[in-house]
Design a protein around this motif. Structure first.
Motif, PDB file in Angstrom:
ATOM      1  N   LEU C  57      47.661  43.383  46.819  1.00  0.00           N
ATOM      2  CA  LEU C  57      46.393  43.707  47.524  1.00  0.00           C
ATOM      3  C   LEU C  57      45.962  43.151  48.719  1.00  0.00           C
ATOM      4  O   LEU C  57      45.215  44.090  49.502  1.00  0.00           O
ATOM      5  N   SER C  58      46.609  42.337  49.399  1.00  0.00           N
ATOM      6  CA  SER C  58      46.270  42.011  50.839  1.00  0.00           C
ATOM      7  C   SER C  58      47.169  42.963  51.515  1.00  0.00           C
ATOM      8  O   SER C  58      46.926  42.845  53.019  1.00  0.00           O
ATOM      9  N   LEU C  60      47.791  46.455  50.729  1.00  0.00           N
ATOM     10  CA  LEU C  60      47.639  47.791  49.930  1.00  0.00           C
ATOM     11  C   LEU C  60      47.889  48.800  50.844  1.00  0.00           C
ATOM     12  O   LEU C  60      48.804  49.631  50.395  1.00  0.00           O
ATOM     13  N   THR C 288      38.887  51.008  45.950  1.00  0.00           N
ATOM     14  CA  THR C 288      38.730  50.365  47.087  1.00  0.00           C
ATOM     15  C   THR C 288      37.264  49.587  46.996  1.00  0.00           C
ATOM     16  O   THR C 288      37.223  48.584  47.865  1.00  0.00           O
ATOM     17  N   ALA C 289      36.344  49.949  46.242  1.00  0.00           N
ATOM     18  CA  ALA C 289      35.136  49.256  46.503  1.00  0.00           C
ATOM     19  C   ALA C 289      35.391  48.048  45.726  1.00  0.00           C
ATOM     20  O   ALA C 289      34.762  47.107  46.186  1.00  0.00           O
ATOM     21  N   LEU C 291      38.172  46.450  45.400  1.00  0.00           N
ATOM     22  CA  LEU C 291      38.734  45.602  46.388  1.00  0.00           C
ATOM     23  C   LEU C 291      37.886  44.776  47.276  1.00  0.00           C
ATOM     24  O   LEU C 291      38.243  43.679  47.823  1.00  0.00           O
ATOM     25  N   GLY C 292      36.792  45.423  47.720  1.00  0.00           N
ATOM     26  CA  GLY C 292      35.995  44.579  48.535  1.00  0.00           C
ATOM     27  C   GLY C 292      35.131  43.640  47.992  1.00  0.00           C
ATOM     28  O   GLY C 292      34.285  43.130  48.632  1.00  0.00           O
ATOM     29  N   ARG C 297      37.783  41.214  42.674  1.00  0.00           N
ATOM     30  CA  ARG C 297      38.994  42.307  43.175  1.00  0.00           C
ATOM     31  C   ARG C 297      40.197  41.862  42.461  1.00  0.00           C
ATOM     32  O   ARG C 297      41.066  42.731  42.077  1.00  0.00           O
TER      33      ARG C 297
END
Lengths: 248, 193, 454
Positions: C57-58, C60, C288-289, C291-292, C297
């Protein structure tokens, strides 16, 4: 320096099940503790927070901290309330008092085993007992390994109950399934809540349990509600009552 | 363009860098246990035949599948009657009763065998055939998936897979049924060394 | 009452069927326990899997770019889709280019999420789901009720009747073996006739540009290797850095999902076959939302094993359809509010927060903690029902006050003791419909204690 212990008796125990509070206090005193009960206490604030309104609970959190911050330990006969204080009092300013309270608030079972290091108890309960592993104590406070995790099986509540003379602890088909109480869940989703409760009771009944016990009276309040409605013979007792030498 | 907007959104929203952990091998270092492999293949619904060599391979196959009429294999040692090089379409393989392929690595912990397209003649063969035999050298059995991936180069060929049994399903009331869309049986033949 | 509660109440009305559903899923949970107990390093594997996903995730964006460039080098066509509509358009354009009229699919929750089937069928493409469970619900025109076992809510009699009608099996036949064989024959014809095959993706490897698909039936491979065009649809979060990480995830996935040590087929696709064409569609659609959203996340770590559903005491007793979302159960209840908070604001409340989901999760997603957090967000955004909101505001004023608390405590106890039964047990009392209220004592603990001190 003598240890100062503050006793927290959750709101529904205070109002509906005083005998659980009494058993907790007597048990601690029997074990040589000096226990204070701050009379101004109310609730840990969980009902609002679990409904999504933790902002409405912050004043209640402050009230709790203000009453209990001067104690070395805060002990409560409820894994759920203790979990709430430890886990969810993170939204108020983390003053020294708040940090202290969050760190030192313990469930009765933790306090008995980890702090007092109790090895034996003066209690006798010659009955077939089924232990309901209340979820917040089990998976929140890690009072036991839980059936999901691949660890050496352990349970603090079980360890304590095994110190009671004459007790016969049964093994359940589903060792630690939720009873379906879940706070406001019990009235938001009554159909499932009751079904879960019925299924839990049935598991205990199949093992011939006479007394169903747990670390959280809230689970037992829900189960007892079903038991009484259905006129079943199985009884409920908080673990503190059994450890304190209750009889049927 | 979607690509750039997605990548930009990730860049904006992703968390701070977290390092990759080191992966221990989790193996005990002793010789890979054939017995565990055998029992795990059986758990998957397959069977393991031991001590077959190039001399008795075809006898073993006949004994196992006396009824097999159409046999396909890219292995010259196998008596076969389907020409994998002259296929008008892969669908022709639908009538294959038995396929025999070579496996490269066996995994003890789960009974899986690594097979690539180079072992199959055609990619669809191990699935479309009614029955499947995989030949495996017992010295190619490793303990677990970590060791297996250490030995495999996954992109050495265009297609490779682990096969751990016959095709199966439990989609109707959780009742296990062997022989869903792929091969109805799996036999792993361990070669004598 | 929210939608989940209503549908759950309907589901439970047939109690013996509820018990049957509960037992079927508990059986899978038990198999999962047995399989993972065989792996002494299980908890370590979960931790490793969680850490690998943290790293993914960090990084991606880099991993996706690396994946794309390797895949292109491998001769694969890579497409990017910002949302469901773009995904469907891309897939259709590939099919259109090859004049595909007959398509086979293997299981993909992503295409389910994008409603690809409906999109393609409207445009004249025959779409056949080939996983047996998926085919059953497709013929029944229902959505899946579970992400791994899509037809777990149906009894064999119902499948028998359905197959009799659609596949002309014998009337009254219910033997799963017989029904599966009928489906096999039916689906083999579909595989042979297909001009393209679509699969979901379990894992995508950044380092090599390949995708990995896990099935038990072999249906993904039957489709992919027979049809001239293969399409793999994946969410952006499916990436793993290197092939070696598959070691961790293949050990966890099937054991968590069904209690098997590994799926029967674990297929690694890197290049099209010489006479074929291979496409990969990378889809965002709200990821992606998510993820924010710092608190949520971690839900993107999910590997879709379904273990949280099998263990969830609520899912087992309400069925997947009660959630009204593509992904049901605990994981669905933390993923779906991110898509439409208002519409799905009931889902985070379909839980007792018992925490079993988080402890079975093979990638250690803190599911129950995220459910708790979503509840807070729902209130902040004003989606809590007004009556509930008001009562909590009121409780928030009463409970910090010792005197108000004492007063109301006494009042409630007095009311329960004194009020005639019909006043207490009426249609407004959800607790009392099937449960007795507690029997308040004459003296609260506080009163007892005051007396004792005095």
């Amino acid at each position: 320096m003598p240890v100062k212990i503050g006793l927290f008796i959750p709101c529904y125990i205070d109002q509906f099940y005083p005998q659980v509070g009494i058993a907790t206090l007597e048990l601690l005193e029997k074990l040589g503790c000096r226990v204070e009960y701050p009379a101004g206490q109310t609730c840990c604030g969980q009902p609002m927070a679990n409904t999504g309104c933790e902002q409405d609970a912050t004043t209640t959190y402050q009230h709790f901290v203000q009453l209990f911050h001067a104690f070395d330990y805060v002990v409560a006969p409820s894994g759920s309330c203790v979990y709430h204080v430890r886990k969810h009092y993170d939204i108020i300013e983390q003053t020294e008092e708040v940090k202290r309270v969050r760190k030192n608030t313990l469930d009765l079972a933790e306090f008995l085993l980890d702090v007092l290091q109790v090895k034996r108890l003066e209690a006798r309960f010659p009955h077939k007992v089924g232990l309901h592993q209340s979820c917040h104590g089990l998976r929140g406070l890690r009072l036991g390994s839980g059936s999901e995790r691949i660890l050496e099986p352990s349970s603090k509540l079980n360890t304590l109950l095994r110190m009671v003379a004459g007790i016969e602890l049964v093994e359940l088909t589903r060792a630690d399934e939720c009873c379906g109480f879940g706070g406001t869940f019990a009235i938001n989703e009554p159909a499932i809540s009751v079904k879960m409760g019925k299924d839990r009771i049935a598991d205990h009944e199949r093992q011939g349990v006479e007394v169903l016990t747990a670390g959280d009276m809230s689970c037992l309040m829900h189960l007892e509600g079903i038991i009484r409605r259905q006129r079943k013979t199985i009884q409920v007792k908080h673990i503190a009552e059994i450890l304190n030498g209750a009889s049927l | 363009m979607s690509r750039n907007s997605i990548l930009a959104a990730i860049q904006k929203n992703k968390p701070a860098e977290k390092p990759l952990p080191a992966i221990p091998s989790f193996a005990n270092g002793k010789a890979a246990p054939i017995d565990i492999f055998t029992s795990m293949v059986e758990v998957g619904g397959g069977q393991v035949i031991r001590d077959t060599n190039s001399h008795n391979l075809n006898t073993t196959i006949k004994k196992l599948f006396p009824e097999a009429k159409r046999i396909a294999s890219p292995l010259p040692a196998v008596e076969r009657n389907v020409d994998l090089d002259q296929l008008p379409s892969p669908g022709e393989l639908e009538s294959v009763d038995l396929a025999v392929v070579r496996g490269q690595i066996g995994v003890a912990e789960n009974g899986a065998v690594w097979v690539t397209e180079e072992n199959c003649g055609h990619r669809v063969l191990p699935f479309i055939t009614q029955h499947l035999i995989i030949l495996l050298n017992p010295s190619d059995i490793v303990h677990n998936m970590h060791e297996a991936y250490e030995r495999i180069q996954v992109d050495a060929t265009g297609f490779g897979l682990f096969i751990a049994g016959p095709s199966k399903t439990a989609d109707i009331e959780q009742s296990l049924v062997i022989g869903a869309q792929g091969a109805r049986s799996l036999t792993v033949v361990l070669e004598a060394v | 009452m929210n939608e989940h509660a209503q549908k759950a109440a309907e589901f439970i009305r047939d109690e013996s069927r509820t018990d049957w559903h509960d037992e079927a899923l508990w059986f899978v949970r038990t198999k999962r326990d047995k399989a993972s107990h065989g792996i002494p390093e299980w908890e370590e594997l979960r931790e490793l899997a969680s850490q690998v996903k943290d790293n993914v995730l960090s990084n991606l964006d880099q991993y996706l770019e690396q994946f794309e460039s390797r895949a292109v080098q491998n001769g694969v066509h890579v497409h990017w889709a910002a949302d469901a509509e773009a995904h469907n358009r891309i897939v259709y354009s590939i099919l259109e280019k090859h004049q595909v009229q007959r398509l086979v699919k293997s299981k993909s929750m992503l295409t389910e999420e994008c409603h690809l089937n409906e999109y393609l069928i409207e445009r004249g493409v025959e779409v056949v789901d080939t996983d047996l469970g998926e085919r059953i619900i497709q013929l029944k025109e229902e959505p899946p009720s579970h992400i791994v076992m899509p037809a777990i809510h149906l009894k064999k009699e119902e499948v028998g009747e359905l197959f009799h009608e659609k596949l002309h099996t014998k009337k009254g036949a219910t033997d799963p073996k017989y029904l599966t064989e009928a489906a096999r024959q039916h689906l083999r014809q579909k595989f042979l006739a297909a001009q393209a095959a679509i699969t979901g993706v379990n894992f995508a490897i950044a380092e090599t540009g390949g995708v990995v698909v896990c099935t038990n039936e072999g249906n993904a491979d039957m489709g992919v290797h027979l049809a001239p065009v293969q399409i793999h649809c994946m969410g952006i979060e499916k990436i793993l850095p290197r092939a070696e990480h598959l070691g961790i995830f293949t050990r966890l996935l099937a054991r968590s999902a069904t209690g098997q040590p590994i799926t029967i087929y674990t297929s690694h696709y890197h290049r099209p076959r010489p006479d074929g064409e291979m496409h990969i569609v990378i889809v965002d659609n709200g990821r992606t939302a998510q993820l924010g959203r710092e608190d949520f996340r971690n839900s993107l770590k999910c590997i879709r094993c379904g273990a949280c559903m099998n263990t969830c005491p609520i899912y087992r007793r309400s069925g997947g359809h009660s959630y009204g979302s593509t992904v049901p159960g605990p994981i669905g209840s933390i993923l779906t509010p991110g898509i439409d908070l208002k519409k799905y604001s009931g889902l985070p409340f379909a839980s007792t927060l018992c925490g079993s989901c988080s402890d079975v999760c093979p990638v250690k997603i803190n599911i129950h903690e995220q459910l708790y957090r979503w509840r807070q967000v729902i209130t902040q955004e004003g989606h809590l029902p007004p009556a509930k909101r008001q009562s909590m505001k009121w409780a928030g004023r009463v409970l910090p006050s010792t005197s108000w608390y004492n007063f109301f405590g006494k009042l409630v106890s007095w009311a329960i003791r004194r009020f005639p039964r019909p006043f207490l047990y009426n249609r407004f009392n959800e607790w009392g419909k099937e449960r007795e209220l507690p029997q308040p004592p004459r003296q609260s603990f506080k009163e007892w204690h005051r007396q004792r001190e005095a």
